[in-house]
Design a protein around this motif. Structure first.
Motif, mmCIF file in Angstrom:
data_model
loop_
_atom_site.group_PDB
_atom_site.id
_atom_site.type_symbol
_atom_site.label_atom_id
_atom_site.label_comp_id
_atom_site.label_asym_id
_atom_site.label_seq_id
_atom_site.Cartn_x
_atom_site.Cartn_y
_atom_site.Cartn_z
ATOM 1 N N LEU A 34 6.359 6.917 5.822
ATOM 2 C CA LEU A 34 5.766 6.881 4.481
ATOM 3 C C LEU A 34 4.277 6.555 4.545
ATOM 4 C CD1 LEU A 34 8.552 5.026 2.463
ATOM 5 C CD2 LEU A 34 7.967 7.448 2.375
ATOM 6 N N ILE A 35 3.898 5.667 5.462
ATOM 7 C CA ILE A 35 2.486 5.321 5.602
ATOM 8 C C ILE A 35 1.662 6.553 5.954
ATOM 9 C CG2 ILE A 35 0.851 4.036 7.033
ATOM 10 C CD1 ILE A 35 2.890 1.796 7.151
ATOM 11 N N TRP A 36 2.209 7.404 6.805
ATOM 12 C CA TRP A 36 1.466 8.570 7.267
ATOM 13 C C TRP A 36 1.670 9.794 6.379
ATOM 14 C CZ3 TRP A 36 -2.348 8.860 10.697
ATOM 15 C CH2 TRP A 36 -2.543 7.776 11.538
ATOM 16 N N GLY A 37 2.112 9.599 5.167
ATOM 17 C CA GLY A 37 2.110 10.678 4.195
ATOM 18 C C GLY A 37 3.425 11.378 3.987
ATOM 19 N N PRO B 231 -10.380 14.209 2.126
ATOM 20 C CA PRO B 231 -8.921 13.912 2.108
ATOM 21 C C PRO B 231 -8.333 13.738 3.501
ATOM 22 C CG PRO B 231 -9.453 15.673 0.568
ATOM 23 C CD PRO B 231 -10.682 15.446 1.386
ATOM 24 N N ALA B 232 -8.777 14.567 4.457
ATOM 25 C CA ALA B 232 -8.261 14.415 5.812
ATOM 26 C C ALA B 232 -8.684 13.090 6.420
ATOM 27 C CB ALA B 232 -8.739 15.576 6.687
ATOM 28 N N ALA B 233 -9.922 12.670 6.169
ATOM 29 C CA ALA B 233 -10.389 11.385 6.691
ATOM 30 C C ALA B 233 -9.615 10.226 6.075
ATOM 31 C CB ALA B 233 -11.886 11.224 6.418
ATOM 32 N N GLU B 234 -9.377 10.303 4.760
ATOM 33 C CA GLU B 234 -8.574 9.256 4.126
ATOM 34 C C GLU B 234 -7.144 9.254 4.658
ATOM 35 O OE1 GLU B 234 -10.581 8.721 -0.294
ATOM 36 O OE2 GLU B 234 -8.972 10.184 -0.005
ATOM 37 N N ALA B 235 -6.583 10.425 4.927
ATOM 38 C CA ALA B 235 -5.216 10.504 5.446
ATOM 39 C C ALA B 235 -5.124 10.019 6.885
ATOM 40 C CB ALA B 235 -4.709 11.936 5.345
ATOM 41 N N PRO C 232 0.806 -1.226 0.000
ATOM 42 C CA PRO C 232 0.000 0.000 0.000
ATOM 43 C C PRO C 232 0.836 1.271 0.000
ATOM 44 C CG PRO C 232 -0.860 -1.572 1.572
ATOM 45 C CD PRO C 232 0.456 -2.103 1.114
ATOM 46 N N VAL C 233 1.969 1.227 0.683
ATOM 47 C CA VAL C 233 2.834 2.402 0.696
ATOM 48 C C VAL C 233 3.393 2.671 -0.693
ATOM 49 C CG1 VAL C 233 4.887 3.415 1.716
ATOM 50 C CG2 VAL C 233 3.372 1.994 3.100
ATOM 51 N N ALA D 292 -3.831 4.691 9.586
ATOM 52 C CA ALA D 292 -3.978 4.085 10.915
ATOM 53 C C ALA D 292 -4.154 2.582 10.814
ATOM 54 C CB ALA D 292 -5.164 4.726 11.640
ATOM 55 N N ALA D 293 -5.013 2.139 9.899
ATOM 56 C CA ALA D 293 -5.226 0.696 9.747
ATOM 57 C C ALA D 293 -3.952 0.008 9.248
ATOM 58 C CB ALA D 293 -6.391 0.440 8.786
ATOM 59 N N THR D 294 -3.256 0.642 8.296
ATOM 60 C CA THR D 294 -2.012 0.049 7.805
ATOM 61 C C THR D 294 -0.938 0.037 8.879
ATOM 62 O OG1 THR D 294 -2.587 0.908 5.619
ATOM 63 C CG2 THR D 294 -0.356 0.107 5.918
ATOM 64 N N SER D 295 -0.932 1.048 9.748
ATOM 65 C CA SER D 295 0.029 1.069 10.859
ATOM 66 C C SER D 295 -0.221 -0.080 11.819
ATOM 67 C CB SER D 295 -0.058 2.403 11.594
ATOM 68 O OG SER D 295 0.282 3.473 10.733
ATOM 69 N N LEU D 296 -1.478 -0.426 12.048
ATOM 70 C CA LEU D 296 -1.763 -1.590 12.884
ATOM 71 C C LEU D 296 -1.191 -2.854 12.255
ATOM 72 C CD1 LEU D 296 -5.444 -0.983 14.081
ATOM 73 C CD2 LEU D 296 -3.327 -0.665 15.355
ATOM 74 N N GLY D 297 -1.303 -2.944 10.922
ATOM 75 C CA GLY D 297 -0.685 -4.083 10.253
ATOM 76 C C GLY D 297 0.824 -4.097 10.412
ATOM 77 N N LEU D 298 1.445 -2.911 10.363
ATOM 78 C CA LEU D 298 2.900 -2.829 10.555
ATOM 79 C C LEU D 298 3.278 -3.243 11.977
ATOM 80 C CD1 LEU D 298 5.698 -2.025 9.542
ATOM 81 C CD2 LEU D 298 5.186 0.326 10.218
ATOM 82 N N LEU D 299 2.497 -2.820 12.969
ATOM 83 C CA LEU D 299 2.780 -3.220 14.346
ATOM 84 C C LEU D 299 2.627 -4.726 14.520
ATOM 85 C CD1 LEU D 299 1.042 -0.344 16.347
ATOM 86 C CD2 LEU D 299 3.467 -0.637 15.836
#
Length: 876
Positions: free
Chosen positions: A518-521, A455-459, A23-24, A464-471
């Protein structure tokens, strides 16, 4: 079992890596500029006669720029284009990104150019310094020296000119890059805060439906146009057998691939050996991701061979394998974090919660896959803001639900662990914050999207969901590292508390920080800018120090320490045992070599790394005063330790006494000395006490030592006989030295006994306690045989006015215990006194307490009635 879990963790890590990284990469790919920007021109080599710069269309990398002398006119052109673009507020981000890449290449080249002629400049400065200081005003120097100084100074100025010009251009490039980064961040912030029409407004729905319908109809119209051409029919007929085979192959791989592989893994584990089964399980388990993805790729290729898809259809087919890979990786990660079997469970959850976690992970993977396909079809269309908001809102809502449910599952995990361990650790607090943040973002993102800040909601929701996957990936990797280390060391219990897995896990966390950014923009250029800053380092005095210098210093210092340790081992094991040095001298020499080796290793590493510490001399001198006051005890102990190692008044193995502590010296370090007492406890004594204090060393130069045994006999004993018996006992000791012979000394007339001492010198003073015990045994035995009495402390007490006390005690009733005192027999019992006579009796009572073992009349002068204390000479 441990190896099986370790391999499983590795498989999960590989799958989760695809799930998190892809996704990144997609996000970065979508952020790529649509148009191409002119690349920086390669500056030509600067010759004595200037040559024209190469055409601007020829790109040049930073390495190419660094390899040549710079063409400053070309650099001026690039800098002016960047300044013009920055002055225009409407410059697209793609153009700024291209200009920034050119400036970054130039900046790298200019950084290298700053060190032009550095070796020659250093030599010239040394030559000028050798000529002596410049004469002060009013003074002159020899014409030859003055001429030479002027020539060298002029040459130095000419050689410094390229470096000065490069430094000035470097500062300009660095400033332009910082300004471009600031502009891009402002544009990114403006885009995130852009307000779209609300997706909940029904008035915006028809337009969104028309946009989706238009995209579907466009794809259908492309297919119809292809179908209407004879060339497409011919292509379809020619490829029909291959298409049928690929379709069948893709259906088998997608529908039955995972169940078939799971069955094969189970059968292999039952039939094969443990090691072979684990390897096969690893390969086939990786196939649970690869096989379905290959099926999706076969499906996309089969559809492409039909020739019925146009431009939009081709984009959809190109994105289809990537979407399938995201879906399968999400499913795999959900199974690993929320496994079906409790024994492989990394989180303590109920079976229902684990099943929900697997479903949520698969659901999020499906959302990512659909978003990928939607972007491939619709992002190239000119959609209105209302259409974009309505189309994006369902994905935001589903991702928010996933976040909220996952956050609640994390909180359930903390409740289960608190009930099991009855404590809240640092890790649990971090997990709690992550879960709470996921819930907050899950509730906040749909609200923002409903207002219109899509855009803010998508950002917020997707990172956040992808960060949980990274954790989850980091959690799995850390468990894998621990289990693999346990397999290597064959110590599963010790691996969980070992330092190596912790350090590797810490390194994984550090490596994940750029990916998290990168995940967070964060833009890739931001990360490269941080790396550039680290690589450039900082200036210390006249020297630029970078992490590369520190790394080089660390490597050289580590090599120096390793060589020192090897040399110490050779001294300790091969060289020193063949010398006549004692053990203390060997230890001192080995320790001294270690300190000298560490000092020279640091000195060589600093010089080789090019770190000039002369600029820190003044600061170090100022700090040394404060450090001296604060660490004076430590410095004193350090110096004392060096003195101990050089002078060696105390060595390892000596029996010493210092500060009331006796024991054997076990080790001497630069700060303290460890003494093991006779009760096997270790006492750490500062070295200052051993150097500045009074130390008794019983075994430093020889093991002989004097033993003194005090003996007391009763008054009335034959002193000559006692002396002869004690002499025989002393001479009978096998460890006693006969030259000089043991000596028995009549010391004094004590208060309770006649005091003697046995004085003898032992061959080994370490056995003084056992010799003392044996002498005491023999004394007790011989004295008992010879009838010599060993006294004990006692006192005979006599009373004054004993007659009056006896008269008073006769008046006490028999029930008061007169028979026990033995005084009632001296006269008849008197009647009990009345109240009137009681005060008189109290006045006649003697002032002191009654003594034990009182004998009336003993030691009393019959004329005066006074009792005098007489010493007991009988020994009873």
């Amino acid at each position: 079992m441990t190896l099986r879990r370790g391999l499983g963790f590795v498989q999960a890590a590989v799958a989760a890596l695809f799930f998190v990284v892809l996704p990144v990469l997609a996000q970065a790919q979508q952020a790529e500029p649509a148009g191409e920007v002119q690349q920086p021109a390669a500056p030509p080599v600067e010759q004595p006669s200037p040559s024209p710069a190469p055409p601007a269309s020829e790109p040049a990398s930073g390495a190419a720029l660094a390899a040549t002398e710079l063409d400053y006119p070309a650099w001026e052109a690039v800098a002016e284009r960047a300044e013009t673009a920055l002055e225009n507020n409407n410059t697209p981000a793609a153009v700024l990104d291209g200009l920034r890449a050119q400036l970054a290449d130039w900046r790298s080249a200019l950084l290298v150019a700053q060190n032009t002629n550095s070796s020659r400049i250093t030599t010239l400065r040394q030559q000028i310094a050798a000529l002596g200081p410049v004469p002060e005003e009013g003074q002159t120097e020899a014409p030859e020296i003055a001429g030479r100084r002027a020539a060298l100074t002029d040459q130095l100025v000419r050689l410094q000119a390229p470096g000065i010009a490069a430094e000035e251009a470097y500062r300009r490039a660095d400033g332009l890059i910082a300004e471009i980064d600031r502009t891009l961040r402002e544009q990114q912030a403006d885009a995130l805060l852009q307000l779209y029409p609300s997706p909940l407004n029904p008035a915006n729905w028809p337009e969104a439906v028309r946009a989706v319908t238009s995209a579907a109809l466009g794809l259908l119209s492309e297919t119809q146009r292809r179908w209407s051409t004879a060339a497409s029919h011919e292509t379809l007929v020619n490829n029909l057998p291959l298409i049928a085979f690929l379709l069948l192959f893709s259906v088998v791989l997608i529908w039955r691939g995972r169940p078939l592989i799971e069955g094969l893994v189970g059968r292999i584990n039952q039939r094969w050996s443990a090691r072979g089964g684990l390897v096969a399980s690893l390969v086939l388990s990786l196939g649970q991701i690869v096989v379905p993805t290959l099926g999706v790729m076969a499906l996309a290729h089969a559809l492409g061979l039909t020739g019925m898809f146009g431009i939009v259809g081709t984009r959809l087919l190109d994105a289809l394998p990537y979407a399938g890979l995201l879906l399968f990786c999400a499913v795999w990660l959900g199974v690993q974090v929320f496994p079906r079997h409790h024994d492989a469970l990394p989180l303590r959850l109920s079976p229902e919660t684990r099943a929900e976690g697997r479903f949520l992970a698969a659901l999020y993977g499906a959302v990512l896959a659909l978003n990928t396909l939607r972007a491939a079809v619709m992002d190239h269309q000119a959609l209105s803001e209302a259409s974009r908001a309505v189309v994006a809102f369902p994905a935001i809502l589903v991702a928010a639900v996933v976040l909220v449910r996952i956050g609640r599952a994390i909180r359930l995990t903390l409740v289960a662990e608190a009930e099991a361990d009855d404590e809240v650790s640092f890790r649990n607090r971090i997990i709690y914050l992550v879960g709470r943040g996921a819930v907050v973002i899950g509730f906040l993102a749909p609200v923002l999207a409903a207002i219109g800040y899509v855009p803010a909601a998508e950002a917020m929701v997707f990172p956040a969901a992808t960060s949980l996957g990274l954790l989850g990936l980091l959690y799995i990797l850390q468990g894998a590292v621990t289990d693999i280390y346990a397999v290597i060391t064959r110590n599963e219990d010790g691996a969980r508390n070992a330092l190596v897995p912790v350090l590797v896990g810490f390194g994984l966390v550090l490596a994940a920080l750029p990916l998290l950014a990168l995940i967070w923009g964060a833009r890739l250029s931001d990360l490269t800018e941080i790396w550039t800053r680290l690589r450039e380092g900082f200036t210390l005095g006249d020297t630029r120090i970078s992490p590369t210098s520190f790394l080089f210093f660390a490597v050289l210092f580590g090599v120096g320490i390793t060589v020192t340790r090897l040399f110490q081992g050779a001294l300790r094991g091969s060289i020193l045992p063949r010398t006549s040095l004692d053990q203390g001298a060997r230890n001192a020499l080995v320790s001294g070599v270690g300190y000298v080796g560490i000092f020279f290793a640091g000195l060589i590493a600093i010089n080789a790394a090019g770190i000039d510490l002369s600029g820190l001399a003044i600061v170090a001198g100022a700090l040394s005063v404060g450090i001296g006051f604060g660490l004076q005890n430590i410095v004193s102990n350090f110096v004392s330790g060096i003195i101990l190692l050089i002078e060696r008044p105390v060595s390892e193995g000596d029996w010493i006494e210092v500060g009331g502590v006796q024991g054997t010296v076990r080790s001497i370090s630069v700060r303290s000395t460890r003494i093991q007492t006779f009760d096997r406890t270790d006492v750490i004594v500062p070295n200052t006490d051993l150097v500045a204090g009074r130390v008794t060393n019983w075994t430093r130069y020889n093991l002989t030592g004097r033993l003194i045994v005090p003996v007391g006999v009763a008054y009335g004993s034959d002193t000559r006989k006692v002396t002869r018996i004690l002499q025989e006992i002393a001479e009978a000791q096998p460890l006693a030295i006969l030259n000089p012979p043991p000596m028995v000394v009549f010391m004094a007339f004590g208060a309770d006994s006649l005091s003697f001492e046995i004085r003898l010198i032992l061959r080994d003073v370490n056995f003084s306690l056992s010799v003392r015990s044996e002498i005491n045994h023999m004394i007790a035995q011989r004295f008992a045989e010879e009838g010599i009495e060993i006294p004990f402390a006692q006192s005979d007490v006599t009373l004054r006015n004993a007659a009056e006390i006896a008269d008073l005690l006769r008046q006490v009733p028999a029930a008061a215990g007169l028979a026990a005192t033995g005084l009632a027999a001296t006269g008849p019992a008197a009647p009990a006194p009345d109240e009137a006579s009681a005060p008189a009796m109290r006045e006649q009572r003697p002032p002191g307490p009654l003594a034990r073992d009182v004998v009336p009349g003993e030691g009393i002068d019959p004329t005066s009635g006074d009792a005098e204390a007489a010493p007991d000479k009988s020994g009873d």
